[in-house]
Design a protein around this motif. Structure first.
Motif, PDB file in Angstrom:
ATOM      1  N   ALA A 120      10.009  -1.910  -5.841  1.00  0.00           N
ATOM      2  CA  ALA A 120      10.331  -1.260  -4.443  1.00  0.00           C
ATOM      3  C   ALA A 120       9.434  -1.276  -3.505  1.00  0.00           C
ATOM      4  O   ALA A 120       9.327  -1.750  -2.346  1.00  0.00           O
ATOM      5  N   LEU A 121       8.196  -0.758  -3.904  1.00  0.00           N
ATOM      6  CA  LEU A 121       7.187  -0.770  -3.277  1.00  0.00           C
ATOM      7  C   LEU A 121       6.641  -2.122  -2.879  1.00  0.00           C
ATOM      8  O   LEU A 121       6.308  -2.344  -1.661  1.00  0.00           O
ATOM      9  N   ALA A 122       6.448  -3.172  -3.552  1.00  0.00           N
ATOM     10  CA  ALA A 122       6.199  -4.556  -3.478  1.00  0.00           C
ATOM     11  C   ALA A 122       7.048  -5.020  -2.177  1.00  0.00           C
ATOM     12  O   ALA A 122       6.740  -5.614  -1.275  1.00  0.00           O
ATOM     13  N   PHE A 123       8.479  -4.589  -2.409  1.00  0.00           N
ATOM     14  CA  PHE A 123       9.244  -5.154  -1.363  1.00  0.00           C
ATOM     15  C   PHE A 123       8.918  -4.493   0.134  1.00  0.00           C
ATOM     16  O   PHE A 123       8.839  -5.302   1.000  1.00  0.00           O
ATOM     17  N   GLY A 124       8.258  -3.220   0.075  1.00  0.00           N
ATOM     18  CA  GLY A 124       7.866  -2.715   1.364  1.00  0.00           C
ATOM     19  C   GLY A 124       6.759  -3.685   1.909  1.00  0.00           C
ATOM     20  O   GLY A 124       6.364  -3.775   2.866  1.00  0.00           O
ATOM     21  N   ALA A 125       5.770  -4.034   0.851  1.00  0.00           N
ATOM     22  CA  ALA A 125       4.546  -4.707   1.173  1.00  0.00           C
ATOM     23  C   ALA A 125       5.053  -5.917   1.641  1.00  0.00           C
ATOM     24  O   ALA A 125       4.240  -6.574   2.577  1.00  0.00           O
ATOM     25  N   VAL A 126       6.097  -6.763   1.174  1.00  0.00           N
ATOM     26  CA  VAL A 126       6.672  -7.900   2.000  1.00  0.00           C
ATOM     27  C   VAL A 126       7.095  -7.539   3.418  1.00  0.00           C
ATOM     28  O   VAL A 126       6.387  -8.444   4.357  1.00  0.00           O
ATOM     29  N   GLY A 127       7.401  -6.673   3.696  1.00  0.00           N
ATOM     30  CA  GLY A 127       7.555  -6.334   5.216  1.00  0.00           C
ATOM     31  C   GLY A 127       6.505  -5.951   5.962  1.00  0.00           C
ATOM     32  O   GLY A 127       6.231  -6.447   7.008  1.00  0.00           O
ATOM     33  N   VAL A 128       5.650  -5.108   5.273  1.00  0.00           N
ATOM     34  CA  VAL A 128       4.296  -4.842   6.031  1.00  0.00           C
ATOM     35  C   VAL A 128       3.473  -6.290   6.250  1.00  0.00           C
ATOM     36  O   VAL A 128       3.181  -6.467   7.245  1.00  0.00           O
ATOM     37  N   ALA A 129       3.397  -7.377   5.408  1.00  0.00           N
ATOM     38  CA  ALA A 129       2.779  -8.360   5.501  1.00  0.00           C
ATOM     39  C   ALA A 129       3.472  -9.354   6.622  1.00  0.00           C
ATOM     40  O   ALA A 129       2.901 -10.079   7.520  1.00  0.00           O
ATOM     41  N   ALA A 130       4.840  -9.121   6.477  1.00  0.00           N
ATOM     42  CA  ALA A 130       5.484  -9.965   7.765  1.00  0.00           C
ATOM     43  C   ALA A 130       5.339  -9.481   9.126  1.00  0.00           C
ATOM     44  O   ALA A 130       4.793 -10.091  10.241  1.00  0.00           O
ATOM     45  N   ALA A 131       5.117  -8.011   9.149  1.00  0.00           N
ATOM     46  CA  ALA A 131       4.721  -7.344  10.307  1.00  0.00           C
ATOM     47  C   ALA A 131       3.478  -7.728  10.944  1.00  0.00           C
ATOM     48  O   ALA A 131       3.218  -8.057  12.061  1.00  0.00           O
ATOM     49  N   ALA A 132       2.564  -7.994  10.046  1.00  0.00           N
ATOM     50  CA  ALA A 132       1.224  -8.077  10.651  1.00  0.00           C
ATOM     51  C   ALA A 132       0.773  -9.567  10.723  1.00  0.00           C
ATOM     52  O   ALA A 132       0.139 -10.050  11.441  1.00  0.00           O
ATOM     53  N   SER A 133       2.035 -10.414  10.349  1.00  0.00           N
ATOM     54  CA  SER A 133       1.598 -11.846  10.549  1.00  0.00           C
ATOM     55  C   SER A 133       2.425 -12.377  11.477  1.00  0.00           C
ATOM     56  O   SER A 133       1.955 -13.499  12.076  1.00  0.00           O
ATOM     57  N   ARG A 134       3.138 -11.503  12.547  1.00  0.00           N
ATOM     58  CA  ARG A 134       4.007 -11.837  13.753  1.00  0.00           C
ATOM     59  C   ARG A 134       2.498 -12.221  14.703  1.00  0.00           C
ATOM     60  O   ARG A 134       1.663 -11.396  14.897  1.00  0.00           O
ATOM     61  N   PRO A 135       2.962 -12.907  15.512  1.00  0.00           N
ATOM     62  CA  PRO A 135       2.033 -13.452  16.620  1.00  0.00           C
ATOM     63  C   PRO A 135       1.833 -12.413  17.461  1.00  0.00           C
ATOM     64  O   PRO A 135       0.622 -11.943  17.963  1.00  0.00           O
TER      65      PRO A 135
END
Ligand SMILES: Nc1nc2c(c(=O)[nH]1)N[C@H]1C(S)=C(S)[C@@H](COP(=O)(O)O)O[C@H]1N2
Ligand SMILES: [Mo]
Length: 583
Positions: A120-135
């Protein structure tokens, strides 16, 4: 309610089907735990996003990151098949995937509590990575996903501790332990059904509780009441947090809408030429000459429409050959001479006969004037920059040829659309509009930065995704009526539609039936060469199945090719045709 485990115990022998039931129950409880944890995570993230910004919610950032990575063909497919709903479809897809993932990790957590919760934590990490990757990423954008991940972890860990299966498999022990467990599970049940100590008894026997997890549990007793209480509490708290988040986000949106509504655009110093009468042949089913704001097509990568505050909005102009860089406010633009122009916008993703074209009356500031005042010269006058890169608040980059925007056409920094400030969805407070260029190389919405550079030095967003650097709008025409597969009565049937060749102007539109001779349609009056032109041709329809086909000729003498090419990399060509059957 008390029957779940008891029923299994009472009606099944101590092995075989009984274990099957137990397993089914474990899966069910795990799935429920996972879904509740996922719901709690999204709710917590929604609440945090209200403090950060709505665009930073996990579904939005993951969706945005997916859009950024979508190959052009697929993006086109999505736009074509789902239209403006493509975003809703994408978000629904994300929620479905998230739900399935939540179920999976929930089931895992009933057996391997730490592993499931950590996933579940890892899933949050996907969101974190996505948020950080947005232009347009801002550091705080990772917060909603991070908090969501932690909440999912905690909820799942907690619930899984209460969803131990009603036999001993939670310990990973083989069948014999399981076979004994139902007996012990059955004991607290009558107590739970009867009197107060239920949950306590359950907790005691299961050895569970938040601290008892991770395979350390012995006996593996399922504490029904404990689970139901915990699950209910989790759902209630999540619903509360989610609703509060929603409310705060909605409240903010209402304030922003009010601040937009407060703006009154001054009368333009240079009004649009009055629209000649006769631009619109009076035919039912033909597009209206002006496309209303609510009907205007929308194509962008924004999953959550940016709501920019006009009072704090700034436009920075800088780069190669800018001798006087400036930063302009919305008030600065309002104080300038405003011009009003009718311009037809077209999307490069519009396939032949497609809907991504619209005509509006825009109010704005002449872009070329702003550039000139800053010292910018077009390449033909020795300027060092051949590309003007527009950036939006959501990180979009759109590059236009400097030569084109300064060649005398009405390239605008637009503030108004059809008599009102730009709608949020169409770029409030300021966007670019350049007659004759597809939107993806000209019409940057939520504009905030203009940089003079070269095509050699910088590739804009879509160019990085295989679309052409330069893309003038191709001369095209569309039949609006009759609709495909219509059955008009025999006799005179008006065939009507629109044709566009922005900044060139339409000279002629022709229609033919079943590949026969071309017939010249009657053109509506021309507003300006930057707007589409409407046309009608009275067809003497005879019974049978017929194919109607249209082609336009622009004022440079070019006649629309019949060669079909797709939208990638610089716009579709081919002729629109419609099949009808006359009874
Ligand atoms: N910030 C931003 N501006 C953008 C886009 C976008 O994705 N983001 N899409 C462009 C494209 S591809 C088109 S066709 C036009 C569409 O403008 P509209 O949505 O107002 O019709 O906006 C352009 N401006
Ligand atoms: Mo577009």
């Amino acid at each position: 309610m008390g029957g779940v485990s008891r029923e299994a115990d009472a009606t099944t022998p101590k092995d075989g089907p009984g274990r099957g039931r137990g397993r089914a129950l474990r899966v069910l409880l795990g799935a429920a735990s996972g879904l509740i944890a996922g719901f709690g995570a999204l709710a917590a993230a929604e609440l945090v996003s209200a403090a950060v910004r709505p665009g930073a919610s996990p579904v939005t950032v993951v969706g945005g990151a997916a859009v950024d990575r979508t190959p052009p063909g697929l993006k086109d497919f999505a736009v074509r098949h789902f239209g403006t709903n493509d975003k809703a479809v994408l978000q629904l897809g994300i929620v479905v995937v998230l739900g399935l993932f939540a179920i999976a990790i929930g089931v895992i957590a009933t057996r391997h509590r730490r592993i499931g919760a950590t996933a579940a934590l890892a899933f949050g990490a996907v969101g974190v990575a996505a948020a950080a990757s947005r232009p347009d990423a801002q550091p705080t954008d990772v917060l909603p996903s991070a908090v969501g991940g932690v909440v999912a972890f905690a909820l799942l860990y907690w619930l899984a501790g209460r969803a131990r299966e009603p036999y001993g498999a939670a310990t990973g022990r083989p069948a014999p332990a399981s076979a004994h467990a139902p007996g012990s599970a059955a004991e607290p049940a009558p107590a739970a059904a009867g009197a107060a100590p239920g949950p306590d008894a359950g907790e005691r026997i299961s050895g569970g509780g938040p601290s008892g997890g991770g395979g350390g549990a012995t006996g593996g007793t399922f504490d029904r009441r404990g689970f139901v209480v915990a699950a209910t509490a989790a759902v209630a708290a999540s619903a509360g947090a989610g609703a509060l988040g929603r409310y705060l986000n909605a409240d903010k949106a209402a304030q922003q809408a009010a601040s937009r509504a407060d703006i009154t655009l001054p009368r333009p110093a240079s009004p649009a030429r009055p629209v000649p009468s006769g631009v619109h042949p009076d035919v039912e089913g033909l597009s209206s000459f002006f496309t209303s704001n609510k009907d205007f097509y929308r194509v962008d990568t924004a999953l959550s429409v940016p709501h920019v505050d006009a009072t704090s909005w700034r436009l920075r102009l800088h780069g190669k050959g800018v001798s006087r860089p400036v930063t302009l406010t919305f008030q600065d633009l309002l104080r300038r001479e405003l011009v009003e122009r009718d311009i037809t916008l077209t999307c490069v993703s519009n396939e032949v006969g497609g809907p991504y074209v619209g005509n509006a009356r825009w109010i704005g500031v002449r872009l070329a004037d702003v550039l000139s005042e800053a010292g910018v010269k077009p390449p033909s006058h020795g300027g060092p920059a051949d590309q003007l890169v527009a950036r939006s608040v959501d990180g979009m980059t759109i590059g236009s040829p400097v030569e084109t925007v300064m060649d005398g056409r009405d390239a605008l920094l637009a503030l108004g659309m059809n008599g009102e400030p730009l709608p949020f969805a169409h770029g409030f407070p300021v966007r670019m509009v350049v007659p004759g260029l597809y939107g993806y190389v000209s019409a940057c919405k939520w504009l905030t930065d203009l940089e003079l550079t070269t095509f050699d030095d910088f590739d804009a967003y879509w160019v990085k995704r295989t679309w052409s650097r330069k893309a003038p709008i191709k001369t095209e025409s569309r039949i609006d009526t009759p609709r495909p597969f219509a059955s008009p009565e025999a006799g005179t049937v008006p065939v009507a539609g629109v044709a566009w060749a922005q900044h060139k102007g339409i000279a002629k539109v022709e229609v033919r039936v079943d590949g026969g001779p071309w017939h010249e349609a009657k053109l509506g009056a021309q507003d300006t060469s930057d707007t589409w032109r409407q046309w009608v041709w009275p067809w003497q329809a005879t019974s049978g199945r017929h194919t109607l086909e249209v082609r336009a000729t622009d004022r440079t003498g070019y006649t629309q090719t019949d060669k079909r090419v797709g939208t990638v990399p610089n716009g579709a060509t081919g002729r629109h045709s419609v099949v009808v059957s006359v009874p």
